[in-house]
Motif scaffolding. Structure first.
Motif, PDB file in Angstrom:
ATOM      1  N   ALA B 147       0.850  -1.202   0.000  1.00  0.00           N
ATOM      2  CA  ALA B 147       0.000   0.000   0.000  1.00  0.00           C
ATOM      3  C   ALA B 147       0.880   1.245   0.000  1.00  0.00           C
ATOM      4  CB  ALA B 147      -0.924  -0.015   1.214  1.00  0.00           C
ATOM      5  N   ALA B 148       1.536   1.464  -1.121  1.00  0.00           N
ATOM      6  CA  ALA B 148       2.495   2.581  -1.200  1.00  0.00           C
ATOM      7  C   ALA B 148       1.812   3.926  -0.947  1.00  0.00           C
ATOM      8  CB  ALA B 148       3.172   2.571  -2.565  1.00  0.00           C
ATOM      9  N   GLY B 177      -2.943   4.081  13.219  1.00  0.00           N
ATOM     10  CA  GLY B 177      -3.711   3.255  12.291  1.00  0.00           C
ATOM     11  C   GLY B 177      -4.504   4.163  11.359  1.00  0.00           C
ATOM     12  N   TYR B 178      -4.456   3.865  10.057  1.00  0.00           N
ATOM     13  CA  TYR B 178      -5.112   4.718   9.062  1.00  0.00           C
ATOM     14  C   TYR B 178      -6.364   4.050   8.510  1.00  0.00           C
ATOM     15  CZ  TYR B 178      -0.859   7.508   9.096  1.00  0.00           C
ATOM     16  OH  TYR B 178       0.179   8.299   9.487  1.00  0.00           O
ATOM     17  N   PRO B 179      -7.507   4.746   8.511  1.00  0.00           N
ATOM     18  CA  PRO B 179      -8.688   4.200   7.842  1.00  0.00           C
ATOM     19  C   PRO B 179      -8.429   4.154   6.340  1.00  0.00           C
ATOM     20  CG  PRO B 179      -9.207   6.223   9.056  1.00  0.00           C
ATOM     21  CD  PRO B 179      -7.740   6.072   9.063  1.00  0.00           C
ATOM     22  N   CYS B 180      -8.798   3.080   5.694  1.00  0.00           N
ATOM     23  CA  CYS B 180      -8.480   2.963   4.266  1.00  0.00           C
ATOM     24  C   CYS B 180      -9.318   1.864   3.628  1.00  0.00           C
ATOM     25  CB  CYS B 180      -7.003   2.619   4.092  1.00  0.00           C
ATOM     26  SG  CYS B 180      -6.612   1.034   4.797  1.00  0.00           S
ATOM     27  N   ARG B 181      -9.210   1.799   2.318  1.00  0.00           N
ATOM     28  CA  ARG B 181      -9.853   0.712   1.578  1.00  0.00           C
ATOM     29  C   ARG B 181      -8.777   0.013   0.766  1.00  0.00           C
ATOM     30  NH1 ARG B 181     -15.296   1.805   2.131  1.00  0.00           N
ATOM     31  NH2 ARG B 181     -15.759   4.004   2.458  1.00  0.00           N
ATOM     32  N   TYR B 182      -8.867  -1.297   0.712  1.00  0.00           N
ATOM     33  CA  TYR B 182      -7.923  -2.081  -0.090  1.00  0.00           C
ATOM     34  C   TYR B 182      -8.673  -2.793  -1.207  1.00  0.00           C
ATOM     35  CZ  TYR B 182      -5.133  -1.851   4.225  1.00  0.00           C
ATOM     36  OH  TYR B 182      -4.461  -1.443   5.331  1.00  0.00           O
ATOM     37  N   THR B 183      -7.918  -3.117  -2.237  1.00  0.00           N
ATOM     38  CA  THR B 183      -8.411  -4.117  -3.174  1.00  0.00           C
ATOM     39  C   THR B 183      -7.754  -5.439  -2.797  1.00  0.00           C
ATOM     40  OG1 THR B 183      -6.624  -3.531  -4.689  1.00  0.00           O
ATOM     41  CG2 THR B 183      -8.767  -2.484  -5.046  1.00  0.00           C
ATOM     42  N   GLY B 223       2.879  -2.456   5.311  1.00  0.00           N
ATOM     43  CA  GLY B 223       2.221  -2.450   6.609  1.00  0.00           C
ATOM     44  C   GLY B 223       1.303  -3.650   6.738  1.00  0.00           C
ATOM     45  N   ILE B 224       0.443  -3.561   7.726  1.00  0.00           N
ATOM     46  CA  ILE B 224      -0.489  -4.652   8.013  1.00  0.00           C
ATOM     47  C   ILE B 224      -1.915  -4.130   7.828  1.00  0.00           C
ATOM     48  CG2 ILE B 224      -1.297  -6.262   9.787  1.00  0.00           C
ATOM     49  CD1 ILE B 224       1.582  -6.772   8.744  1.00  0.00           C
ATOM     50  N   ALA B 225      -2.685  -4.906   7.105  1.00  0.00           N
ATOM     51  CA  ALA B 225      -4.105  -4.580   6.940  1.00  0.00           C
ATOM     52  C   ALA B 225      -4.897  -5.248   8.061  1.00  0.00           C
ATOM     53  CB  ALA B 225      -4.605  -5.081   5.586  1.00  0.00           C
ATOM     54  N   GLY B 226      -5.883  -4.542   8.574  1.00  0.00           N
ATOM     55  CA  GLY B 226      -6.747  -5.101   9.612  1.00  0.00           C
ATOM     56  C   GLY B 226      -8.205  -4.866   9.281  1.00  0.00           C
ATOM     57  N   TRP B 227      -9.028  -5.870   9.477  1.00  0.00           N
ATOM     58  CA  TRP B 227     -10.468  -5.723   9.256  1.00  0.00           C
ATOM     59  C   TRP B 227     -11.212  -6.728  10.133  1.00  0.00           C
ATOM     60  CZ3 TRP B 227      -7.147  -8.005   5.760  1.00  0.00           C
ATOM     61  CH2 TRP B 227      -7.421  -9.325   5.396  1.00  0.00           C
ATOM     62  N   PHE B 228     -12.528  -6.785  10.014  1.00  0.00           N
ATOM     63  CA  PHE B 228     -13.300  -7.674  10.893  1.00  0.00           C
ATOM     64  C   PHE B 228     -14.343  -8.429  10.089  1.00  0.00           C
ATOM     65  CE2 PHE B 228     -17.588  -6.026  10.976  1.00  0.00           C
ATOM     66  CZ  PHE B 228     -17.440  -4.735  10.510  1.00  0.00           C
ATOM     67  N   ASP B 229     -14.827  -9.535  10.648  1.00  0.00           N
ATOM     68  CA  ASP B 229     -16.159 -10.015  10.290  1.00  0.00           C
ATOM     69  C   ASP B 229     -16.892 -10.325  11.581  1.00  0.00           C
ATOM     70  OD1 ASP B 229     -15.768 -12.775  10.976  1.00  0.00           O
ATOM     71  OD2 ASP B 229     -14.849 -13.109   9.023  1.00  0.00           O
ATOM     72  N   ALA B 230     -18.195 -10.213  11.523  1.00  0.00           N
ATOM     73  CA  ALA B 230     -19.004 -10.365  12.735  1.00  0.00           C
ATOM     74  C   ALA B 230     -20.162 -11.306  12.464  1.00  0.00           C
ATOM     75  CB  ALA B 230     -19.541  -8.995  13.176  1.00  0.00           C
ATOM     76  N   ASP B 231     -20.426 -12.197  13.409  1.00  0.00           N
ATOM     77  CA  ASP B 231     -21.627 -13.038  13.338  1.00  0.00           C
ATOM     78  C   ASP B 231     -22.771 -12.253  13.956  1.00  0.00           C
ATOM     79  OD1 ASP B 231     -20.048 -15.019  12.324  1.00  0.00           O
ATOM     80  OD2 ASP B 231     -19.941 -16.182  14.186  1.00  0.00           O
ATOM     81  N   LEU B 232     -23.701 -11.827  13.120  1.00  0.00           N
ATOM     82  CA  LEU B 232     -24.853 -11.104  13.652  1.00  0.00           C
ATOM     83  C   LEU B 232     -25.906 -12.081  14.176  1.00  0.00           C
ATOM     84  CD1 LEU B 232     -25.340  -8.179  11.084  1.00  0.00           C
ATOM     85  CD2 LEU B 232     -23.840  -8.309  13.079  1.00  0.00           C
ATOM     86  N   SER B 233     -25.880 -13.290  13.620  1.00  0.00           N
ATOM     87  CA  SER B 233     -26.797 -14.346  14.078  1.00  0.00           C
ATOM     88  C   SER B 233     -26.162 -15.664  13.659  1.00  0.00           C
ATOM     89  CB  SER B 233     -28.170 -14.187  13.420  1.00  0.00           C
ATOM     90  OG  SER B 233     -28.069 -14.464  12.024  1.00  0.00           O
ATOM     91  N   ASN B 249     -19.967  -1.111   3.502  1.00  0.00           N
ATOM     92  CA  ASN B 249     -19.240   0.086   3.069  1.00  0.00           C
ATOM     93  C   ASN B 249     -18.545   0.738   4.269  1.00  0.00           C
ATOM     94  OD1 ASN B 249     -18.329   2.275   1.632  1.00  0.00           O
ATOM     95  ND2 ASN B 249     -20.257   3.407   1.824  1.00  0.00           N
ATOM     96  N   ARG B 250     -17.574   0.029   4.786  1.00  0.00           N
ATOM     97  CA  ARG B 250     -16.853   0.565   5.949  1.00  0.00           C
ATOM     98  C   ARG B 250     -15.364   0.355   5.716  1.00  0.00           C
ATOM     99  NH1 ARG B 250     -19.087  -1.168  11.661  1.00  0.00           N
ATOM    100  NH2 ARG B 250     -20.886  -0.332  10.578  1.00  0.00           N
ATOM    101  N   ARG B 251     -14.604   1.387   5.994  1.00  0.00           N
ATOM    102  CA  ARG B 251     -13.171   1.285   5.724  1.00  0.00           C
ATOM    103  C   ARG B 251     -12.495   0.287   6.658  1.00  0.00           C
ATOM    104  NH1 ARG B 251     -11.379   7.482   5.482  1.00  0.00           N
ATOM    105  NH2 ARG B 251     -12.897   7.607   7.162  1.00  0.00           N
ATOM    106  N   THR B 252     -11.342  -0.180   6.234  1.00  0.00           N
ATOM    107  CA  THR B 252     -10.525  -1.081   7.037  1.00  0.00           C
ATOM    108  C   THR B 252      -9.418  -0.241   7.676  1.00  0.00           C
ATOM    109  OG1 THR B 252      -9.210  -1.562   5.081  1.00  0.00           O
ATOM    110  CG2 THR B 252     -11.035  -3.047   5.549  1.00  0.00           C
ATOM    111  N   VAL B 253      -8.360  -0.891   8.157  1.00  0.00           N
ATOM    112  CA  VAL B 253      -7.292  -0.147   8.825  1.00  0.00           C
ATOM    113  C   VAL B 253      -5.938  -0.529   8.233  1.00  0.00           C
ATOM    114  CG1 VAL B 253      -6.286   0.505  11.046  1.00  0.00           C
ATOM    115  CG2 VAL B 253      -8.645  -0.263  10.952  1.00  0.00           C
ATOM    116  N   PHE B 254      -5.069   0.459   8.127  1.00  0.00           N
ATOM    117  CA  PHE B 254      -3.687   0.242   7.692  1.00  0.00           C
ATOM    118  C   PHE B 254      -2.761   0.571   8.856  1.00  0.00           C
ATOM    119  CE2 PHE B 254       0.177   2.340   5.815  1.00  0.00           C
ATOM    120  CZ  PHE B 254       0.748   1.193   5.298  1.00  0.00           C
ATOM    121  N   PHE B 255      -1.959  -0.413   9.256  1.00  0.00           N
ATOM    122  CA  PHE B 255      -0.955  -0.208  10.300  1.00  0.00           C
ATOM    123  C   PHE B 255       0.414  -0.199   9.614  1.00  0.00           C
ATOM    124  CE2 PHE B 255      -4.510  -2.396  12.382  1.00  0.00           C
ATOM    125  CZ  PHE B 255      -4.754  -1.546  13.448  1.00  0.00           C
TER     126      PHE B 255
END
Lengths: 93, 374
Positions: B147-148, B177-183, B223-233, B249-255
Motif C-alpha cells: 500500500a504505497a 492506524g489509518y482508515p483505508c480501503r484495499y483491493t 504495513g499490516i491490513a486489519g479488518w473484521f467479520d461479525a456473526d450477527l446471528s 461500506n466501511r473502511r478497514t485499517v492500515f498499520f
C-alpha cells in the motif's frame, strides 16, 4: 530470582512500550495496561538500560552525563532497575 | 451541513449492512421480546426489532441524534413501543431486563468503536440469563499489505512541506492506524485470523494475538491490513473484508511499518498485536523473517502534551481554575430547588470576570447541567 548486581544484564519486556514527552518517559505495560512515569534523570537511566549490555555499561553511559558521586549514581541505577524488575518492565537476561 | 446526519445517511444507504442487520434481527428477535438498541443513532436497529415483533425496545444514545430517532420512530408508528434513553449506556438504568441486545459499535477493526466495553456492561446489567446478542462474535483479521499510497501519508512529514522541517511528526504518523480501503490484490498473504471475540463472555481487558503470514507473491510490505467479520446471528455475517463480495461500506485499517520491505513468495511475516480496548491502543510487532522487524504502537503515536502529562504525576497538587470553581458553583446550585434561570442569573452575578452577558452564563450553565443534571 538471580541476585541483581552491576554485572547483570537486563532486557526490556516484550510487553513494554516507552515514549518520551518533554524529556520525561512514560512507559506502558501492555499486559496490565499500567502506565509508569520516569523523570528526566530516570529517563536517561532507562535509555542506558534499554540500550542493552550490562548495568555496568548503563552506569558508564549515565556517569558521562552527570557530575555526581559514582557510588550514588550506581545505587540509584540499581534501585531503579530493581523497581522495574519488580513491575516486570524488564527482566534479567 | 450536519456531519452526524451524513454519517447516518451512509450507514442507512449501505445496502450490505442493512441487509445483514435486517436478516439477523428477523432471525434473532422473537415476538414479545424486549430489546435494547445500544448506541441507537437513528434508531434503525430498534425499528427492525419492532418489525420483527419486539414488545418493547429501549433505544439508548448519548447524542442529540436521539431526538431525530424519536421523530423517525413516531413517523413509523412505533412510538408506543420504543423508549428512548439519552445517556451513555454505562450510565443508563432500565426498568427491566432485555431478551436481546443489538448494536453496531464494531468499528473498522472489530473492537475500536467500544463494543467490548459497552456489551460487557450491558450484558451484566441489562441482559436476561440466556439472552441473545447481535452481533454475538467478532473476528479480527490481518494480512501484510502492499500500500504505497498509504505509506506516503507517513512519509509526507519528511517532505519539507512549505519549506519547513516537519520530520519530528513522522514518529507519530508511523504509529497510527489509518482508515483505508484495499483491493484484494494488495494483500500479500491469505488473511490470517488474529482472534475471535465471543461477545457472550468478552470483556474490555487487553488481549493479544500472534499470527504468521506466508507471502504468496513478490511485492513490498508497507504495513499490516486489519479488518473484521461479525456473526450477527447463526446464519448472518457482516464484514468489511477486502476479499468479501458482500462487504459493507466501511473502511478497514492500515498499520504502517517503519520502512518498506521487499518480499518473495514463501517469505513469512510474523505479526503480533496487543490491543487495549478501553484506550483504543494497538501495538503491532511485525517481523519479516530474516529481513527486518518493527514495533509500532498507537501509544507512541498518541498526541500527548507535557502539560497534560504533568497533571498525571502522583506528586502533582491540583487546584481549580476560575472556570473550574465556576463549574463547582453550578453543581452546588443544582440543589433540586433552584430553577435554571436563577442559576444563570446567580452565575452572571458571581463571575463577572467570566461572563459578560446572561447568554454567556447560560451557555456555561447548560453545558454543566446537560452533563451532570437530571
Amino acid at each position: 530470582m538471580a541476585e541483581l548486581t552491576i554485572n547483570s544484564c537486563v532486557v526490556v519486556s516484550e510487553s513494554v512500550i516507552a515514549r518520551e514527552v518533554g524529556g520525561e518517559t512514560v512507559i506502558l505495560e501492555l499486559d496490565s495496561g499500567t502506565y509508569f512515569g520516569l523523570n528526566p534523570i530516570a529517563t536517561d537511566m532507562w535509555r542506558a538500560i534499554a540500550a542493552g549490555g550490562s548495568l555496568g555499561d548503563a552506569l558508564a553511559i549515565v556517569e558521562r552525563a552527570y557530575e555526581v558521586d559514582p557510588a550514588v549514581l550506581r545505587d540509584d541505577l540499581l534501585r531503579l532497575t530493581e523497581q522495574m524488575l519488580r513491575r516486570r518492565l524488564i527482566s534479567l537476561a | 451541513m450536519s456531519l452526524i446526519l451524513d454519517e447516518h445517511r451512509e450507514y442507512l444507504s449501505d445496502t450490505a449492512r442493512m441487509a445483514a442487520y435486517t436478516a439477523a434481527i428477523a432471525e434473532v428477535v422473537r415476538a414479545g421480546d424486549v430489546v435494547l438498541d445500544l448506541g441507537a443513532g437513528t434508531g434503525i436497529l430498534g425499528l427492525l426489532a419492532c418489525r420483527a415483533g419486539a414488545r418493547r425496545v429501549y433505544a439508548i444514545d448519548a447524542g442529540s441524534m436521539i431526538e431525530v430517532a424519536r421523530e423517525v420512530c413516531r413517523a413509523n408508528g412505533y412510538d408506543d413501543r420504543v423508549t428512548f434513553v439519552k445517556k451513555l449506556s454505562l450510565d443508563a438504568e432500565l426498568p427491566e431486563r432485555v431478551d436481546v441486545i443489538v448494536a453496531d459499535q464494531i468499528g473498522r477493526f472489530g473492537f475500536d468503536a467500544g463494543i467490548l466495553q459497552y456489551f460487557a456492561d450491558a450484558r451484566r446489567r441489562f441482559l436476561k440469563p440466556g439472552g441473545r446478542l447481535v452481533p454475538n462474535r467478532i473476528r479480527m483479521w490481518v494480512a501484510p499489505v502492499e500500500a504505497a499510497a498509504l505509506r506516503d501519508q507517513v512519509e509526507f512529514w519528511v517532505s519539507q512541506p512549505a519549506g519547513f522541517d516537519f520530520a519530528p511528526v513522522r514518529r507519530y504518523a508511523a504509529n497510527t492506524g489509518y482508515p483505508c480501503r484495499y483491493t484484494a490484490d494488495q494483500l500479500l498473504s491469505a488473511p490470517q485470523l488474529g482472534t475471535a471475540l465471543d461477545l457472550a463472555v468478552a470483556t474490555d481487558a487487553s488481549f493479544d494475538f500472534a499470527v504468521s503470514c506466508r507471502v504468496l507473491r513478490s511485492g513490498t510490505v508497507h504495513g499490516i491490513a486489519g479488518w473484521f467479520d461479525a456473526d450477527l446471528s447463526d446464519s448472518v455475517q457482516m464484514s468489511n473484508s477486502p476479499l468479501s463480495r458482500q462487504a459493507i461500506n466501511r473502511r478497514t485499517v492500515f498499520f504502517p511499518i517503519d520502512h518498506p520491505i521487499a518480499v518473495e513468495s514463501g517469505d513469512i511475516v510474523d505479526v503480533r498485536m496487543c490491543v487495549a480496548p478501553t484506550d483504543t491502543l494497538v501495538t503491532w510487532k511485525v517481523a519479516v523473517r530474516g529481513k527486518a522487524a518493527f514495533t509500532h504502537s498507537t501509544w507512541t503515536g498518541m498526541l500527548l502534551s507535557r502539560e497534560k502529562l504533568a497533571k498525571t504525576q502522583p506528586d502533582f497538587v491540583p487546584r481549580l481554575t476560575r472556570r473550574g470553581i465556576a463549574r463547582g458553583s453550578v453543581l452546588d446550585l443544582c440543589d433540586g430547588r433552584t430553577p435554571l434561570a436563577s442559576i444563570e442569573e446567580e452565575m452572571l452575578h458571581r463571575y463577572p470576570d467570566l461572563f459578560q452577558s446572561r447568554q454567556q452564563a447560560a451557555v456555561f450553565v447548560t453545558e454543566v447541567v446537560s452533563a451532570y443534571g437530571e
